[in-house]
Structures are given as structure tokens and as C-alpha cells.
Design a protein around this motif. Structure first.
Motif, mmCIF file in Angstrom:
data_model
loop_
_atom_site.group_PDB
_atom_site.id
_atom_site.type_symbol
_atom_site.label_atom_id
_atom_site.label_comp_id
_atom_site.label_asym_id
_atom_site.label_seq_id
_atom_site.Cartn_x
_atom_site.Cartn_y
_atom_site.Cartn_z
ATOM 1 N N VAL A 154 0.835 -1.205 0.000
ATOM 2 C CA VAL A 154 0.000 0.000 0.000
ATOM 3 C C VAL A 154 0.871 1.257 0.000
ATOM 4 O O VAL A 154 0.576 2.241 -0.690
ATOM 5 C CB VAL A 154 -0.949 -0.012 1.211
ATOM 6 C CG1 VAL A 154 -1.733 1.293 1.298
ATOM 7 C CG2 VAL A 154 -1.903 -1.198 1.135
ATOM 8 N N SER A 155 1.968 1.228 0.736
ATOM 9 C CA SER A 155 2.859 2.393 0.806
ATOM 10 C C SER A 155 3.554 2.633 -0.527
ATOM 11 O O SER A 155 3.701 3.788 -0.962
ATOM 12 C CB SER A 155 3.900 2.179 1.907
ATOM 13 O OG SER A 155 3.276 2.045 3.164
ATOM 14 N N ILE A 156 3.983 1.566 -1.191
ATOM 15 C CA ILE A 156 4.617 1.708 -2.508
ATOM 16 C C ILE A 156 3.647 2.358 -3.493
ATOM 17 O O ILE A 156 4.027 3.203 -4.302
ATOM 18 C CB ILE A 156 5.087 0.335 -3.029
ATOM 19 C CG1 ILE A 156 6.307 -0.138 -2.235
ATOM 20 C CG2 ILE A 156 5.422 0.400 -4.516
ATOM 21 C CD1 ILE A 156 6.766 -1.534 -2.600
ATOM 22 N N THR A 157 2.403 1.951 -3.412
ATOM 23 C CA THR A 157 1.391 2.515 -4.309
ATOM 24 C C THR A 157 1.258 4.020 -4.114
ATOM 25 O O THR A 157 1.154 4.781 -5.083
ATOM 26 C CB THR A 157 0.029 1.847 -4.055
ATOM 27 O OG1 THR A 157 0.157 0.440 -4.240
ATOM 28 C CG2 THR A 157 -1.015 2.376 -5.000
ATOM 29 N N ILE A 158 1.270 4.462 -2.868
ATOM 30 C CA ILE A 158 1.149 5.893 -2.578
ATOM 31 C C ILE A 158 2.358 6.656 -3.106
ATOM 32 O O ILE A 158 2.229 7.710 -3.748
ATOM 33 C CB ILE A 158 0.977 6.114 -1.067
ATOM 34 C CG1 ILE A 158 -0.408 5.626 -0.627
ATOM 35 C CG2 ILE A 158 1.142 7.591 -0.716
ATOM 36 C CD1 ILE A 158 -0.680 5.790 0.841
ATOM 37 N N PHE A 159 3.568 6.131 -2.854
ATOM 38 C CA PHE A 159 4.766 6.801 -3.344
ATOM 39 C C PHE A 159 4.795 6.842 -4.871
ATOM 40 O O PHE A 159 5.142 7.860 -5.475
ATOM 41 C CB PHE A 159 6.016 6.104 -2.811
ATOM 42 C CG PHE A 159 6.440 6.585 -1.453
ATOM 43 C CD1 PHE A 159 6.707 7.927 -1.229
ATOM 44 C CD2 PHE A 159 6.576 5.703 -0.400
ATOM 45 C CE1 PHE A 159 7.091 8.383 0.031
ATOM 46 C CE2 PHE A 159 6.961 6.142 0.863
ATOM 47 C CZ PHE A 159 7.219 7.486 1.070
ATOM 48 N N ALA A 160 4.410 5.746 -5.501
ATOM 49 C CA ALA A 160 4.398 5.704 -6.965
ATOM 50 C C ALA A 160 3.403 6.720 -7.515
ATOM 51 O O ALA A 160 3.686 7.424 -8.503
ATOM 52 C CB ALA A 160 4.051 4.300 -7.440
ATOM 53 N N GLY A 161 2.245 6.817 -6.871
ATOM 54 C CA GLY A 161 1.262 7.790 -7.312
ATOM 55 C C GLY A 161 1.730 9.214 -7.145
ATOM 56 O O GLY A 161 1.474 10.076 -7.993
ATOM 57 N N ALA A 162 2.438 9.486 -6.038
ATOM 58 C CA ALA A 162 2.947 10.833 -5.799
ATOM 59 C C ALA A 162 4.002 11.210 -6.827
ATOM 60 O O ALA A 162 4.042 12.348 -7.318
ATOM 61 C CB ALA A 162 3.525 10.925 -4.392
ATOM 62 N N ILE A 163 4.862 10.256 -7.168
ATOM 63 C CA ILE A 163 5.945 10.530 -8.113
ATOM 64 C C ILE A 163 5.411 10.799 -9.511
ATOM 65 O O ILE A 163 5.851 11.720 -10.201
ATOM 66 C CB ILE A 163 6.944 9.358 -8.129
ATOM 67 C CG1 ILE A 163 7.711 9.308 -6.800
ATOM 68 C CG2 ILE A 163 7.923 9.485 -9.295
ATOM 69 C CD1 ILE A 163 8.561 8.063 -6.635
ATOM 70 N N ILE A 164 4.441 10.007 -9.954
ATOM 71 C CA ILE A 164 3.964 10.126 -11.332
ATOM 72 C C ILE A 164 3.046 11.325 -11.537
ATOM 73 O O ILE A 164 2.826 11.757 -12.677
ATOM 74 C CB ILE A 164 3.265 8.832 -11.786
ATOM 75 C CG1 ILE A 164 3.283 8.731 -13.311
ATOM 76 C CG2 ILE A 164 1.846 8.765 -11.270
ATOM 77 C CD1 ILE A 164 2.781 7.411 -13.845
ATOM 78 N N GLN A 165 2.515 11.894 -10.454
ATOM 79 C CA GLN A 165 1.631 13.052 -10.605
ATOM 80 C C GLN A 165 2.292 14.186 -11.373
ATOM 81 O O GLN A 165 1.669 14.825 -12.225
ATOM 82 C CB GLN A 165 1.180 13.562 -9.232
ATOM 83 C CG GLN A 165 -0.014 12.833 -8.660
ATOM 84 C CD GLN A 165 -0.689 13.626 -7.546
ATOM 85 O OE1 GLN A 165 -0.749 14.856 -7.595
ATOM 86 N NE2 GLN A 165 -1.191 12.922 -6.548
ATOM 87 N N PHE A 166 3.559 14.444 -11.085
ATOM 88 C CA PHE A 166 4.217 15.621 -11.669
ATOM 89 C C PHE A 166 4.514 15.457 -13.164
ATOM 90 O O PHE A 166 4.154 16.338 -13.950
ATOM 91 C CB PHE A 166 5.471 15.954 -10.866
ATOM 92 C CG PHE A 166 5.153 16.396 -9.462
ATOM 93 C CD1 PHE A 166 4.760 17.693 -9.201
ATOM 94 C CD2 PHE A 166 5.215 15.500 -8.413
ATOM 95 C CE1 PHE A 166 4.432 18.100 -7.917
ATOM 96 C CE2 PHE A 166 4.893 15.888 -7.124
ATOM 97 C CZ PHE A 166 4.498 17.194 -6.876
ATOM 98 N N PRO A 167 5.162 14.357 -13.614
ATOM 99 C CA PRO A 167 5.348 14.224 -15.069
ATOM 100 C C PRO A 167 4.036 14.106 -15.827
ATOM 101 O O PRO A 167 3.909 14.648 -16.934
ATOM 102 C CB PRO A 167 6.194 12.942 -15.209
ATOM 103 C CG PRO A 167 6.050 12.214 -13.919
ATOM 104 C CD PRO A 167 5.848 13.273 -12.879
#
Length: 418
Positions: A239-252
Motif C-alpha cells: 500500500v505504501s509503494i502505491t502511494i509513493f508511486a502515485g505521488a511521483i507520477i503526478q508531476f510528469p
């Protein structure tokens, strides 16, 4: 810039502990509920009751704050949340949990709105961008940090409920001990659905579908993982990986949407989310690494959709309507998060845990089809006419309120940034 942040450090510290508690409780309840043998319907309704309470709190909390003041209201809401989580650990009963979860959602809306209002009051035009970015970062770190605690301490004991209560108590202290003057009264919240649809049909339909998918996933992904055979620590990490991945991809993803028709970006990201969900349904993977990879792909793209849809709506809205449009879409997203887990629980019961992603896939395919259809019916804005993309905490945490919209640097253009 650090000097501009000093007046709000105590509020941001309280925010960190508040979201640590929210992240911990949000993952702890479905994992513990699964161990207790609660049905998928009940586990889904935990998300429904919380989201319903949260949306109701966005409407009612401003009235309570006007009557008793910010500090008393914040202390009262925080104390109720703390008592609720402790009672939840003592009274392990599905009906009690559903009731307490609704009250917690209501009070969480109140505490969040008060903090966001306070931050907005203390922000200046020069510091607003830094404060907003730091607020988003703290909410994400808090939610992830709370979730990771589930992977460290045995959920079958009352310890995590007590830890959660402690976190909420600490969250109350910075605000109650602050000598800062109380901000202006919270804004009255309104929801004009016809106006939102006329402004941008794609954003209206898209955000409702995104809310359904995110609500179902956010509430029931831990149940899916447990029923698929993942251990407690693996669930927390996934679940934590999913949140970090979502946060990272928001900007590009957001920057890409600034350069082309946002509807195509929405369709592409929704298509990837739907594909990952369909693979989870069809393959029924039991290997932990395959599950984590597919869920990470799903979460990274699904969590990038909300702010792009909001930016698309603001492309067609007048600058002075930014707060009205963005706040309305946030409440529409909340309605979706009420619907999602209500549908997801029964579907998982009848078709198995992997069927959770059938619910999300239907929602995301709907976004793909409607976004492409509307792109043929309405011309896209030029780059010069577009609103600037900004990441949104609601995309991942589902905890933002209309007051957070006023904190957004773009709100200062219409005078609602206070």
C-alpha cells in the motif's frame, strides 16, 4: 523562505501526527476486520461510513466552528477521534465499528478544515506555494508512516489502537497550545452539480468515476491482499509503494497534460489503470511480487487522475470561480468514494478478492470512453489558455477538504486565498 514557514510549523507538526493516525487507522481496520472474519460487505461499508461522515463534516463542521471557535472545535473533534479509535480496539463489533467510523470521518473533516483554514490565514502570497507543497508532502508522509506501522506491530493485539490514540492526542497539542490568533470562520460549502457538469462534463464524470475507483481500492485493497495470501508486513509495504508511486507520477503526468489535450492524458492513464486491474482479475496472481508490481502500476496511474481532471475543469472556468469549481469537484470525488466501497464489498464476496479490480476497471474504462468521446465534441484549450497543473493531496489520501482548495496558490487569483 524558512522565516516565512516559522509561523506555521506548529500547525504542520499537528498535521503530521493527524495524518499518521489517519493512515494507521485506515489500514488497521480492514486488516484487523479480515482477521475477525468480517464479511466483505461490512469491510466495504467501513469505507462508505467514513467517507459519508467526511462529506457530511465538510458541510456541517463550519457551522460548529462558528459557534464554539476554532480551538475548542479542534480539541473536541480530536478528542472524539481519539476516543473512537480506543473504543474500536475494545469493542470488536462490526456494527459498532461502522458507527464509530462514520463519526471519525465527520470529525476528521472538521480537524482537517480547521488546520487548512489556519494555514491559509497565516500564508502570504510569497509563502503560499511553499506552504501548500509542504502540506501535501506532510500528508503523504503521515499516511505512509502510519500505514507502515501495520507491518511492524501485530494487528491482532490492541497495541496499534493505543498507538493510534496517542498519535491523535499528540496531533491536538500544537494547535491547542498555539498562541496564534484564530483564523476567519470556515467557508460555507456548497455543491452545484448542474453547474459543475456544464463547465466540464469530462471532469464531472471523470472525477465521480475516479472517486468510485479510489474509494473501492483505498478501502478494500488490504482485504484483497490478505485474502490473496499476503502477510501483514507485505500488505503495509504494498500500500505504501502505491502511494509513493502515485505521488511521483503526478508531476510528469501533470506536466504532460499542460502540453497536450488533458482528456487524452486522462484516457491514457485510465487505460493503464484499467489494464493493470484487468490483469489482476484474469491472472489471479498469488505471487507477492507479481501482485505488488501490478498494484503499483495500477496505483501510480490511478492516483494521477484526480488533479488532471481538476485542471481540465479549471481550463474552462473563470479565474474567479477556481475555489467554487475545485471545491465542488472535491465533494463530488467524496460522493464517489462513498459509492466505491459499497459496490466493491459485494462484488468481492460473489466473485473473489481479485474482483475488486473489476470494479475499478469498469470505472476507469468509463473515463477512457467518455474522455475520448468528449474530445470529439469540444475543442481543447490552447497551452496559453490552460490553468496551471498542481498536485492534489486528495488524489492519494482522500482526506482533503474544500479549505485545502483555498490554500492552493491558484486560489489567490480570485481573492479566496485569504
Amino acid at each position: 523562505m524558512p522565516r516565512n514557514l516559522l509561523p506555521v510549523l506548529s500547525l504542520l507538526l499537528g498535521t503530521l501526527f493527524l495524518f499518521l493516525g489517519n493512515g494507521l487507522q485506515g489500514l488497521l481496520l480492514p486488516v484487523r476486520g479480515t482477521l475477525e472474519g468480517y464479511s466483505n460487505e461490512v469491510l466495504g461499508l467501513l469505507g462508505t461510513s467514513w467517507a459519508g461522515g467526511f462529506v457530511a463534516g465538510c458541510f456541517v463542521a463550519p457551522l460548529l466552528v462558528r459557534r464554539i471557535g476554532h480551538v475548542r472545535a479542534f480539541s473536541g473533534f480530536g478528542a472524539i477521534i481519539c476516543m473512537n479509535v480506543l473504543v474500536t480496539g475494545i469493542v470488536v463489533d462490526d456494527v459498532a465499528w461502522l458507527t464509530l467510523r462514520a463519526v471519525t470521518g465527520f470529525c476528521t473533516a472538521g480537524t482537517s478544515m480547521i488546520i487548512e483554514s489556519w494555514l491559509n490565514e497565516r500564508a502570504t502570497n510569497e509563502s503560499r506555494g511553499a506552504i501548500f507543497s509542504l502540506y501535501i508532502a506532510i500528508t503523504l508522509l503521515g499516511v505512509v508512516g502510519g500505514q507502515l506501522l501495520v507491518g511492524i506491530i501485530d494487528v491482532s493485539t490492541p497495541v496499534l489502537f493505543m498507538v493510534c490514540g496517542i498519535l491523535y492526542c499528540v496531533a491536538i497539542l500544537p494547535t491547542t497550545l498555539s498562541t496564534a490568533a484564530s483564523p476567519q470562520p470556515l467557508k460555507r460549502v456548497s455543491l452545484d452539480l448542474p453547474s459543475l457538469f456544464r463547465n466540464s462534463p469530462v471532469s464531472f464524470v471523470g472525477i465521480l468515476m475516479i472517486g468510485i475507483a479510489n474509494g473501492a481500492y483505498g478501502t478494500l485493497v488490504a482485504v484483497f491482499a490478505a485474502q490473496a495470501g499476503l502477510k501483514q508486513a507485505a500488505i503495509a509495504v504494498m500500500v505504501s509503494i502505491t502511494i509513493f508511486a502515485g505521488a511521483i507520477i503526478q508531476f510528469p503526468a501533470g506536466r504532460l497534460s499542460d502540453r497536450m489535450d488533458r482528456r487524452y492524458v486522462l484516457a491514457a492513464l485510465s487505460g493503464i489503470s484499467a489494464t493493470a486491474g484487468i490483469l489482476l482479475v484474469l491472472l489471479h496472481p498469488m505471487n507477492v511480487y507479481v501482485i505488488v508490481v501490478l498494484v503499483a502500476i495500477y496505483g501510480s496511474t490511478a492516483n494521477a487522475l484526480y488533479p488532471i481532471a481538476v485542471a481540465h475543469a479549471n481550463d474552462f472556468a473563470a479565474p474567479e470561480d477556481f475555489v467554487k469549481v475545485s471545491g465542488g469537484l472535491l465533494l463530488l470525488f467524496g460522493i464517489g468514494t462513498i459509492i466505491g466501497p459499497t459496490l466493491g464489498g459485494p462484488v468481492m464476496t460473489h466473485f473473489g478478492p481479485h474482483a475488486l479490480f473489476a470494479v475499478t476497471a469498469v470505472a476507469h474504462v468509463s473515463v477512457v470512453v467518455y474522455a475520448i468521446l468528449r474530445s470529439r465534441m469540444r475543442a481543447a484549450r490552447s497551452s496559453a489558455e490552460k490553468d496551471n497543473y498542481t498536485a492534489a493531496p486528495a488524489a492519494i489520501t482522500s482526506l482533503a477538504t474544500p479549505e485545502s482548495v483555498a490554500l492552493d496558490p491558484r486560489a489567490s487569483a480570485d481573492g479566496d486565498g485569504r
